[in-house]
Design a protein around this motif. Structure first.
Motif, PDB file in Angstrom:
ATOM      1  N   THR A  12      32.999 -37.193  48.011  1.00 45.42           N
ATOM      2  CA  THR A  12      32.793 -38.644  47.908  1.00 45.42           C
ATOM      3  C   THR A  12      32.993 -39.137  46.484  1.00 45.42           C
ATOM      4  N   GLU A  13      32.477 -38.409  45.511  1.00 51.14           N
ATOM      5  CA  GLU A  13      32.629 -38.810  44.112  1.00 51.14           C
ATOM      6  C   GLU A  13      34.094 -38.812  43.685  1.00 51.14           C
ATOM      7  N   VAL A  14      34.827 -37.774  44.080  1.00 49.18           N
ATOM      8  CA  VAL A  14      36.254 -37.706  43.721  1.00 49.18           C
ATOM      9  C   VAL A  14      37.029 -38.800  44.448  1.00 49.18           C
ATOM     10  N   ALA A  15      36.708 -39.023  45.705  1.00 45.13           N
ATOM     11  CA  ALA A  15      37.389 -40.070  46.473  1.00 45.13           C
ATOM     12  C   ALA A  15      37.196 -41.433  45.825  1.00 45.13           C
ATOM     13  N   PRO A  21      40.037 -42.722  50.511  1.00 42.02           N
ATOM     14  CA  PRO A  21      38.929 -42.387  51.406  1.00 42.02           C
ATOM     15  C   PRO A  21      38.624 -40.889  51.346  1.00 42.02           C
ATOM     16  N   PRO A  22      37.361 -40.498  51.539  1.00 40.36           N
ATOM     17  CA  PRO A  22      37.026 -39.068  51.559  1.00 40.36           C
ATOM     18  C   PRO A  22      37.849 -38.293  52.592  1.00 40.36           C
ATOM     19  N   ARG A  23      38.180 -38.926  53.685  1.00 37.36           N
ATOM     20  CA  ARG A  23      38.975 -38.270  54.731  1.00 37.36           C
ATOM     21  C   ARG A  23      40.339 -37.819  54.198  1.00 37.36           C
ATOM     22  N   THR A  24      40.894 -38.573  53.273  1.00 35.43           N
ATOM     23  CA  THR A  24      42.180 -38.188  52.669  1.00 35.43           C
ATOM     24  C   THR A  24      42.043 -36.859  51.944  1.00 35.43           C
ATOM     25  N   GLU A  44      29.441 -26.056  51.182  1.00 38.42           N
ATOM     26  CA  GLU A  44      29.713 -27.375  50.619  1.00 38.42           C
ATOM     27  C   GLU A  44      30.945 -27.299  49.721  1.00 38.42           C
ATOM     28  N   VAL A  45      31.735 -28.343  49.754  1.00 40.04           N
ATOM     29  CA  VAL A  45      32.951 -28.411  48.938  1.00 40.04           C
ATOM     30  C   VAL A  45      32.636 -29.166  47.657  1.00 40.04           C
TER      31      VAL A  45
END
Length: 64
Positions: A12-15, A21-24, A44-45
């Motif tokens: 989420t932070e990188v997105a 979007p995080p999905r990307t 966890e990633v």
């Protein structure tokens, strides 16, 4: 004054940082694209900010 960030970031932070979007990022991981990532023991990633910055630099260089 620079902002101090932890050395590891969530998806989420990188997105939010790259404005995607995080999905990307999840899709990129599946396809072997995007910035390097780490899977921790608890599944966890995380991303190293240095890897994210390097990946962004590489994208800029590839577009030139």
């Amino acid at each position: 004054m620079s902002v101090r960030r932890p050395s590891l970031a969530t998806t989420t932070e990188v997105a939010e940082y790259i404005q995607k979007p995080p999905r990307t990022l999840e899709q990129w991981r599946y396809r072997g694209a995007g910035p390097r990532w780490i899977k921790l023991a608890n599944r966890e990633v995380r991303y190293r900010w240095t890897d994210v910055e390097k990946w962004l630099d590489d994208q800029y260089a590839a577009a030139a």
